[in-house]
Motif scaffolding. Sequence first.
Motif, PDB file in Angstrom:
ATOM      1  N   ASP A 229       0.867  -1.175   0.000  1.00 58.75           N
ATOM      2  CA  ASP A 229       0.000   0.000   0.000  1.00 58.75           C
ATOM      3  C   ASP A 229       0.908   1.230   0.000  1.00 58.75           C
ATOM      4  O   ASP A 229       1.883   1.274   0.759  1.00 58.75           O
ATOM      5  CB  ASP A 229      -0.829  -0.039   1.304  1.00 58.75           C
ATOM      6  N   ARG A 230       0.593   2.203  -0.867  1.00 62.22           N
ATOM      7  CA  ARG A 230       1.513   3.346  -0.971  1.00 62.22           C
ATOM      8  C   ARG A 230       0.709   4.602  -1.277  1.00 62.22           C
ATOM      9  O   ARG A 230      -0.275   4.540  -2.010  1.00 62.22           O
ATOM     10  CB  ARG A 230       2.494   3.061  -2.109  1.00 62.22           C
ATOM     11  N   ALA A 231       1.120   5.712  -0.706  1.00 56.19           N
ATOM     12  CA  ALA A 231       0.503   6.996  -1.056  1.00 56.19           C
ATOM     13  C   ALA A 231       1.621   8.007  -1.259  1.00 56.19           C
ATOM     14  O   ALA A 231       2.559   8.085  -0.461  1.00 56.19           O
ATOM     15  CB  ALA A 231      -0.431   7.462   0.058  1.00 56.19           C
ATOM     16  N   VAL A 232       1.508   8.758  -2.353  1.00 62.63           N
ATOM     17  CA  VAL A 232       2.515   9.780  -2.658  1.00 62.63           C
ATOM     18  C   VAL A 232       1.800  11.120  -2.821  1.00 62.63           C
ATOM     19  O   VAL A 232       0.782  11.198  -3.514  1.00 62.63           O
ATOM     20  CB  VAL A 232       3.283   9.429  -3.955  1.00 62.63           C
ATOM     21  N   ALA A 233       2.313  12.134  -2.155  1.00 62.30           N
ATOM     22  CA  ALA A 233       1.689  13.459  -2.248  1.00 62.30           C
ATOM     23  C   ALA A 233       2.742  14.518  -2.517  1.00 62.30           C
ATOM     24  O   ALA A 233       3.935  14.329  -2.236  1.00 62.30           O
ATOM     25  CB  ALA A 233       0.950  13.789  -0.952  1.00 62.30           C
ATOM     26  N   PHE A 234       2.286  15.621  -3.069  1.00 55.90           N
ATOM     27  CA  PHE A 234       3.159  16.756  -3.386  1.00 55.90           C
ATOM     28  C   PHE A 234       2.548  17.955  -2.675  1.00 55.90           C
ATOM     29  O   PHE A 234       1.403  18.317  -2.941  1.00 55.90           O
ATOM     30  CB  PHE A 234       3.130  16.958  -4.899  1.00 55.90           C
ATOM     31  N   TRP A 289       8.309  26.607  -2.119  1.00 55.02           N
ATOM     32  CA  TRP A 289       8.940  25.323  -1.796  1.00 55.02           C
ATOM     33  C   TRP A 289       7.923  24.198  -1.906  1.00 55.02           C
ATOM     34  O   TRP A 289       6.716  24.422  -1.749  1.00 55.02           O
ATOM     35  CB  TRP A 289       9.529  25.351  -0.376  1.00 55.02           C
ATOM     36  N   TYR A 290       8.442  22.979  -2.129  1.00 60.44           N
ATOM     37  CA  TYR A 290       7.573  21.798  -2.233  1.00 60.44           C
ATOM     38  C   TYR A 290       8.219  20.633  -1.485  1.00 60.44           C
ATOM     39  O   TYR A 290       9.443  20.545  -1.374  1.00 60.44           O
ATOM     40  CB  TYR A 290       7.395  21.355  -3.681  1.00 60.44           C
ATOM     41  N   VAL A 291       7.342  19.722  -1.045  1.00 64.00           N
ATOM     42  CA  VAL A 291       7.839  18.482  -0.457  1.00 64.00           C
ATOM     43  C   VAL A 291       7.107  17.316  -1.107  1.00 64.00           C
ATOM     44  O   VAL A 291       5.890  17.373  -1.290  1.00 64.00           O
ATOM     45  CB  VAL A 291       7.614  18.484   1.079  1.00 64.00           C
ATOM     46  N   LEU A 292       7.863  16.288  -1.470  1.00 65.38           N
ATOM     47  CA  LEU A 292       7.243  15.036  -1.915  1.00 65.38           C
ATOM     48  C   LEU A 292       7.210  14.124  -0.696  1.00 65.38           C
ATOM     49  O   LEU A 292       8.258  13.842  -0.092  1.00 65.38           O
ATOM     50  CB  LEU A 292       8.069  14.411  -3.033  1.00 65.38           C
ATOM     51  N   VAL A 293       6.018  13.685  -0.319  1.00 62.73           N
ATOM     52  CA  VAL A 293       5.870  12.802   0.845  1.00 62.73           C
ATOM     53  C   VAL A 293       5.408  11.440   0.361  1.00 62.73           C
ATOM     54  O   VAL A 293       4.494  11.353  -0.469  1.00 62.73           O
ATOM     55  CB  VAL A 293       4.797  13.326   1.838  1.00 62.73           C
ATOM     56  N   GLU A 294       6.036  10.391   0.870  1.00 61.76           N
ATOM     57  CA  GLU A 294       5.561   9.040   0.551  1.00 61.76           C
ATOM     58  C   GLU A 294       5.296   8.270   1.832  1.00 61.76           C
ATOM     59  O   GLU A 294       6.119   8.265   2.749  1.00 61.76           O
ATOM     60  CB  GLU A 294       6.600   8.290  -0.287  1.00 61.76           C
ATOM     61  N   LEU A 295       4.126   7.646   1.901  1.00 61.96           N
ATOM     62  CA  LEU A 295       3.805   6.737   2.993  1.00 61.96           C
ATOM     63  C   LEU A 295       3.696   5.332   2.416  1.00 61.96           C
ATOM     64  O   LEU A 295       3.137   5.157   1.331  1.00 61.96           O
ATOM     65  CB  LEU A 295       2.466   7.108   3.651  1.00 61.96           C
ATOM     66  N   SER A 296       4.228   4.349   3.126  1.00 63.78           N
ATOM     67  CA  SER A 296       4.122   2.959   2.682  1.00 63.78           C
ATOM     68  C   SER A 296       3.412   2.156   3.751  1.00 63.78           C
ATOM     69  O   SER A 296       3.600   2.395   4.950  1.00 63.78           O
ATOM     70  CB  SER A 296       5.507   2.351   2.460  1.00 63.78           C
ATOM     71  N   GLY A 297       2.616   1.185   3.299  1.00 62.63           N
ATOM     72  CA  GLY A 297       1.910   0.333   4.250  1.00 62.63           C
ATOM     73  C   GLY A 297       2.068  -1.124   3.884  1.00 62.63           C
ATOM     74  O   GLY A 297       2.462  -1.454   2.763  1.00 62.63           O
ATOM     75  N   HIS A 298       1.771  -1.965   4.844  1.00 66.08           N
ATOM     76  CA  HIS A 298       1.926  -3.403   4.613  1.00 66.08           C
ATOM     77  C   HIS A 298       0.585  -4.118   4.678  1.00 66.08           C
ATOM     78  O   HIS A 298       0.525  -5.332   4.658  1.00 66.08           O
ATOM     79  CB  HIS A 298       2.903  -3.989   5.633  1.00 66.08           C
ATOM     80  N   ILE A 321       0.828  24.279   5.105  1.00 63.30           N
ATOM     81  CA  ILE A 321       0.975  24.134   3.645  1.00 63.30           C
ATOM     82  C   ILE A 321      -0.063  24.994   2.934  1.00 63.30           C
ATOM     83  O   ILE A 321      -1.125  25.294   3.488  1.00 63.30           O
ATOM     84  CB  ILE A 321       0.843  22.656   3.191  1.00 63.30           C
ATOM     85  N   GLU A 322       0.294  25.363   1.714  1.00 60.63           N
ATOM     86  CA  GLU A 322      -0.614  26.200   0.914  1.00 60.63           C
ATOM     87  C   GLU A 322      -1.571  25.343   0.106  1.00 60.63           C
ATOM     88  O   GLU A 322      -2.693  25.710  -0.157  1.00 60.63           O
ATOM     89  CB  GLU A 322       0.206  27.044  -0.072  1.00 60.63           C
ATOM     90  N   ASP A 323      -1.055  24.192  -0.341  1.00 62.81           N
ATOM     91  CA  ASP A 323      -1.832  23.339  -1.234  1.00 62.81           C
ATOM     92  C   ASP A 323      -1.155  21.979  -1.261  1.00 62.81           C
ATOM     93  O   ASP A 323       0.020  21.853  -0.877  1.00 62.81           O
ATOM     94  CB  ASP A 323      -1.819  23.953  -2.655  1.00 62.81           C
ATOM     95  N   ALA A 324      -1.879  20.958  -1.715  1.00 63.23           N
ATOM     96  CA  ALA A 324      -1.275  19.632  -1.865  1.00 63.23           C
ATOM     97  C   ALA A 324      -2.012  18.858  -2.934  1.00 63.23           C
ATOM     98  O   ALA A 324      -3.203  19.080  -3.164  1.00 63.23           O
ATOM     99  CB  ALA A 324      -1.314  18.860  -0.544  1.00 63.23           C
ATOM    100  N   ALA A 325      -1.284  17.963  -3.605  1.00 60.71           N
ATOM    101  CA  ALA A 325      -1.901  17.072  -4.595  1.00 60.71           C
ATOM    102  C   ALA A 325      -1.556  15.645  -4.204  1.00 60.71           C
ATOM    103  O   ALA A 325      -0.404  15.351  -3.868  1.00 60.71           O
ATOM    104  CB  ALA A 325      -1.352  17.382  -5.985  1.00 60.71           C
ATOM    105  N   LEU A 326      -2.562  14.766  -4.205  1.00 58.03           N
ATOM    106  CA  LEU A 326      -2.333  13.352  -3.891  1.00 58.03           C
ATOM    107  C   LEU A 326      -2.346  12.554  -5.184  1.00 58.03           C
ATOM    108  O   LEU A 326      -3.273  12.710  -5.978  1.00 58.03           O
ATOM    109  CB  LEU A 326      -3.449  12.821  -2.980  1.00 58.03           C
ATOM    110  N   ALA A 327      -1.330  11.739  -5.363  1.00 59.92           N
ATOM    111  CA  ALA A 327      -1.309  10.907  -6.574  1.00 59.92           C
ATOM    112  C   ALA A 327      -2.476   9.932  -6.509  1.00 59.92           C
ATOM    113  O   ALA A 327      -2.651   9.227  -5.510  1.00 59.92           O
ATOM    114  CB  ALA A 327       0.014  10.148  -6.654  1.00 59.92           C
ATOM    115  N   GLN A 328      -3.279   9.903  -7.573  1.00 61.24           N
ATOM    116  CA  GLN A 328      -4.481   9.066  -7.571  1.00 61.24           C
ATOM    117  C   GLN A 328      -4.205   7.663  -8.106  1.00 61.24           C
ATOM    118  O   GLN A 328      -5.039   6.776  -7.966  1.00 61.24           O
ATOM    119  CB  GLN A 328      -5.598   9.729  -8.406  1.00 61.24           C
TER     120      GLN A 328
END
Length: 479
Positions: A229-234, A289-298, A321-328
């Motif tokens: 399980d994985r989620a990536v956001a910007f 500025w931006y941050v790429l965040v990744e969460l991983s699950g098992h 944060i000002e805004d964020a996009a979640l990878a769908q």
Amino acid sequence: MRDPASFSPPSGAVLERFARIVGAQHVLTDAEAMAPYLREWRDRYVGRAAAVLRPGSEEEVAALLKVAHEADVAIVPQGGNTGLVGGQIPYESGAEVVLSLSRLNRVLDIDLDNDTMTLQAGVILADAQTAAKEASRLFPLSLAAEGSCQIGGNLATNAGGLNVIAYGTARAQCLALRAVLADGSVVGSLNGLRKDNTGYDLRDVLIGSEGTLGVITAAVMRLFPAVTDRAVAFAGMESPAEAVSLLTFFRERLQCGVLTAFELMSHLGLSFAVKHLGLRAPLAAPTPWYVLVELSGHGAAGAVMAEMERILGDAFEAGLIEDAALAQNEGQAEAFWRLREGMSEAQKYEGGSIKNDIAVPVSRIAEFIETANARVQALVPGARPVPFGHLGDGNLHYNISQPPDMSREAFLSRWDAVVEAVNEVVLALGGSISAEHGIGRMKRQWLARIKSPAEIALMRQLKQAFDPKGILNPGKLLP
Ligand code: FAD
Ligand code: ZN
């Protein structure tokens, strides 16, 4: 330490002894055959060698080193030749011999009960990842050079990369290793124990020794549960200080899953990637500025996505944060990652770039960027810092693009002065001038300035104990 120029090339008789050990076809002396081993990918370091040796087993490595030791031949260990500080490339004298580990490329064992994988040193990192995946496990070491770099090289440089925030560097993932010392003796074991307090830990001395103390031949590496399980956001924010606060915010709130990446980028870097690599900016409106965040699950798919939404929602409410996009989907996740991984490449289109691989305590990242930017501006007005990297580890690739109206040569001629200024800031903040790439040839002169005389003396004594004749990678790492 012994000067690389103090070595003579091996005689014909010595080359014949090498050939008897590995087979004549694995002693390369032809210029064309040796060429790929003598230059690194950026052509920053180009060397010469008397031969390239390609052993096929640990026994052959040991036999070769025994001969090299007797005959006083300088040996440059080489893995995938992706190192960024010139450690794997011989000097220009042509007397040294490159020892390539590429043929030691077997996965020796996967032990699911012990949760370990035993690899020969020449296994390519991506192949190790695939082998773990096929066994329904994760081998988390990951870097942009993973298609070429090798486990032995990863350990010799204590490689970091993208997942360090969750799984640590190569050192943290290694349970045991074997190595051949300069005189051909073999040390270490492949027991893979998690607990073993039986005296000095030679494994940890060899890790990060950049081929100067021994040739790593095999290692036992930890495995982890496969990611299901994985989620990536910007996410976009105003300042590096807010990015650091967001990291703490995640750490405090995360209830399920693991934070596996937290990567910082500036708007300038992003705009280079958009302009030159044809990539899309994930957010509708730019932020500094931006941050790429990744969460991983098992567990079941979707859980970490919900976690990501919840925490980013709270961060937005808190004004972090000002805004964020979640990878769908996977495609979007990859697209976000391509932006991050394209940072260095995109800079090439903006002319010359002066590179620094630094670390400071995470809490001092914002102060570092602000102070270093000011120092760089004072030295080269109009220079464009493009810091990016592993914020979660306090490690930034603090690369500086040239002013648009300056010539590339004029800018690059300021390399030493700029690096000097940046490193002064790093050291004043209690940081490291080489967070993940090592010392090699490039930063050797810095070592004497960052280690105490007692530490340098001890390092030299260690070198003397492991390699009394100084035949292993002379002129690298130690000043
Ligand atoms: P080489 O380049 O062949 O050698 C590196 C050093 O290790 C040399 O001093 C060599 O003598 C020694 N060595 C190699 N094999 C052995 C062995 N078996 N025994 C003893 N000594 C040995 N690094 C990071 O840490 N993080 C990153 O994110 C990262 N990203 C990168 C991205 C790109 C595009 C590139 C080109 C490089 C990157 N690097 C990164 C640097 C590099 O990939 C790492 O240092 C890697 O661990 C080197 O492995 P290698 O097999 O290519 O070693
Ligand atoms: Zn990196």
